[in-house]
Design an enzyme around this catalytic site. Structure first.
Site, PDB file in Angstrom:
ATOM      1  N   TYR A 209       0.816  -1.223   0.000  1.00 28.84           N
ATOM      2  CA  TYR A 209       0.000   0.000   0.000  1.00 28.84           C
ATOM      3  C   TYR A 209       0.852   1.276   0.000  1.00 28.84           C
ATOM      4  O   TYR A 209       0.387   2.331   0.438  1.00 28.84           O
ATOM      5  CB  TYR A 209      -0.951  -0.007   1.200  1.00 28.84           C
ATOM      6  CG  TYR A 209      -2.190  -0.871   0.978  1.00 28.84           C
ATOM      7  CD1 TYR A 209      -3.028  -0.667  -0.110  1.00 28.84           C
ATOM      8  CD2 TYR A 209      -2.530  -1.878   1.875  1.00 28.84           C
ATOM      9  CE1 TYR A 209      -4.162  -1.440  -0.311  1.00 28.84           C
ATOM     10  CE2 TYR A 209      -3.673  -2.668   1.687  1.00 28.84           C
ATOM     11  CZ  TYR A 209      -4.481  -2.433   0.587  1.00 28.84           C
ATOM     12  OH  TYR A 209      -5.612  -3.196   0.390  1.00 28.84           O
TER      13      TYR A 209
ATOM     14  N   HIS B  26      -9.016  -6.636  -2.926  1.00 31.65           N
ATOM     15  CA  HIS B  26      -8.066  -5.722  -3.564  1.00 31.65           C
ATOM     16  C   HIS B  26      -7.840  -6.227  -4.976  1.00 31.65           C
ATOM     17  O   HIS B  26      -7.783  -7.437  -5.200  1.00 31.65           O
ATOM     18  CB  HIS B  26      -6.721  -5.715  -2.827  1.00 31.65           C
ATOM     19  CG  HIS B  26      -5.630  -5.084  -3.642  1.00 31.65           C
ATOM     20  ND1 HIS B  26      -5.419  -3.728  -3.654  1.00 31.65           N
ATOM     21  CD2 HIS B  26      -4.746  -5.622  -4.537  1.00 31.65           C
ATOM     22  CE1 HIS B  26      -4.433  -3.452  -4.503  1.00 31.65           C
ATOM     23  NE2 HIS B  26      -4.005  -4.583  -5.047  1.00 31.65           N
TER      24      HIS B  26
HETATM   25  P1  IDP Z   1      -9.056   0.190  -4.263  1.00 31.64           P
HETATM   26  O1  IDP Z   1      -8.924  -0.914  -3.234  1.00 31.64           O
HETATM   27  O2  IDP Z   1     -10.436   0.236  -4.861  1.00 31.64           O
HETATM   28  O3  IDP Z   1      -7.968   0.156  -5.298  1.00 31.64           O
HETATM   29  P2  IDP Z   1      -7.639   2.463  -3.116  1.00 31.64           P
HETATM   30  O4  IDP Z   1      -7.986   3.890  -3.360  1.00 31.64           O
HETATM   31  O5  IDP Z   1      -6.403   1.921  -3.770  1.00 31.64           O
HETATM   32  O6  IDP Z   1      -8.928   1.572  -3.482  1.00 31.64           O
HETATM   33  O7  IDP Z   1      -7.519   2.292  -1.542  1.00 31.64           O
HETATM   34  C1  IDP Z   1      -6.986   1.113  -0.982  1.00 31.64           C
HETATM   35  C2  IDP Z   1      -7.864   0.663   0.150  1.00 31.64           C
HETATM   36  O8  IDP Z   1      -7.787   1.610   1.215  1.00 31.64           O
HETATM   37  C3  IDP Z   1      -9.359   0.580  -0.180  1.00 31.64           C
HETATM   38  O9  IDP Z   1      -9.729  -0.654  -0.773  1.00 31.64           O
HETATM   39  C4  IDP Z   1     -10.000   0.771   1.165  1.00 31.64           C
HETATM   40  O10 IDP Z   1     -10.040  -0.459   1.889  1.00 31.64           O
HETATM   41  C5  IDP Z   1      -9.034   1.716   1.861  1.00 31.64           C
HETATM   42  N1  IDP Z   1      -9.509   3.094   1.738  1.00 31.64           N
HETATM   43  C6  IDP Z   1      -9.456   3.888   0.649  1.00 31.64           C
HETATM   44  N2  IDP Z   1      -9.975   5.092   0.891  1.00 31.64           N
HETATM   45  C7  IDP Z   1     -10.369   5.068   2.183  1.00 31.64           C
HETATM   46  C8  IDP Z   1     -11.000   6.025   3.027  1.00 31.64           C
HETATM   47  O11 IDP Z   1     -11.288   7.162   2.629  1.00 31.64           O
HETATM   48  N3  IDP Z   1     -11.249   5.626   4.310  1.00 31.64           N
HETATM   49  C9  IDP Z   1     -10.939   4.380   4.767  1.00 31.64           C
HETATM   50  N4  IDP Z   1     -10.352   3.441   3.996  1.00 31.64           N
HETATM   51  C10 IDP Z   1     -10.070   3.781   2.713  1.00 31.64           C
HETATM   52 MG    MG Z   2      -5.929   0.498  -5.151  1.00 33.37          MG
END
Ligand code: IDP
Ligand code: MG
Length: 154
Positions: free
Chosen positions: A53, A119
């Site tokens: 991450y 993911h």
């Molecule tokens: P994705 O999993 O759809 O690719 P990303 O933006 O890459 O989304 O974010 C990684 C993970 O971080 C998300 O799947 C979610 O679990 C967590 N996440 C993303 N944005 C937030 C937020 O605003 N609050 C809490 N958790 C978040």
């Molecule tokens: Mg992502």
């Protein structure tokens, strides 16, 4: 790898395994026509979680995200198929499950952004890096499926 195929990394996150949804999630990807080429159950440690991450390291939710993803095992998989990065992202639905379309994994089975089940890599470049992070070369298997001629036009 067959022509036009690409690979993507998928994780069934701790909530997915704890809720007994790993099989259902795998089924959705199998049903879509994708081919499983690697899989392992793994309890991620902090350094793997931070590497995975890294793009989010400055976000406010990063510490909570690392804590969550290391809290219980995940099912890591590499899936192969035509346009697999885009196809899997579409099959997962939007990051925030309240905004995910019905019919998607998140749109049908999740409701909270921090507990969104899965993911998947967001580009072919990140897919390549993420697969390398979780799997050695020998853990990724090349094989053909007879059924593929009924899924992909040659
Ligand atoms: P994705 O999993 O759809 O690719 P990303 O933006 O890459 O989304 O974010 C990684 C993970 O971080 C998300 O799947 C979610 O679990 C967590 N996440 C993303 N944005 C937030 C937020 O605003 N609050 C809490 N958790 C978040
Ligand atoms: Mg992502």
């Amino acid at each position: 790898m067959s022509q036009n195929a690409e690979r993507t990394l998928v994780l069934v996150k701790p909530d997915g395994l704890q809720r007994g949804l790993a099989g259902t999630i795998m089924s959705r990807l199998e049903n879509r026509g994708l081919k499983l080429v690697a899989s392992k159950l793994i309890h991620m440690d902090e350094s793997l979680a931070e590497a995975h991450y890294m793009a989010h390291k400055d976000k406010p939710f990063f510490p909570g995200l690392v804590k969550f993803i290391t809290s219980s095992p995940v099912l890591a998989m590499a899936w192969e198929g035509k346009d697999s990065v885009r196809v899997v992202r579409n099959t997962m639905g939007a990051t925030d499950p309240t905004k995910a379309d019905p019919g998607t994994i998140r749109g049908d089975m999740a409701i909270d952004i921090g507990l969104n089940l899965v993911h998947a890599s967001d580009s072919t470049d990140t897919a390549h890096q993420e697969i390398q992070l979780f799997f050695s070369k020998t853990e990724i298997l090349e094989y053909t499926r007879d059924i593929d001629r009924w899924i992909i036009e040659s």
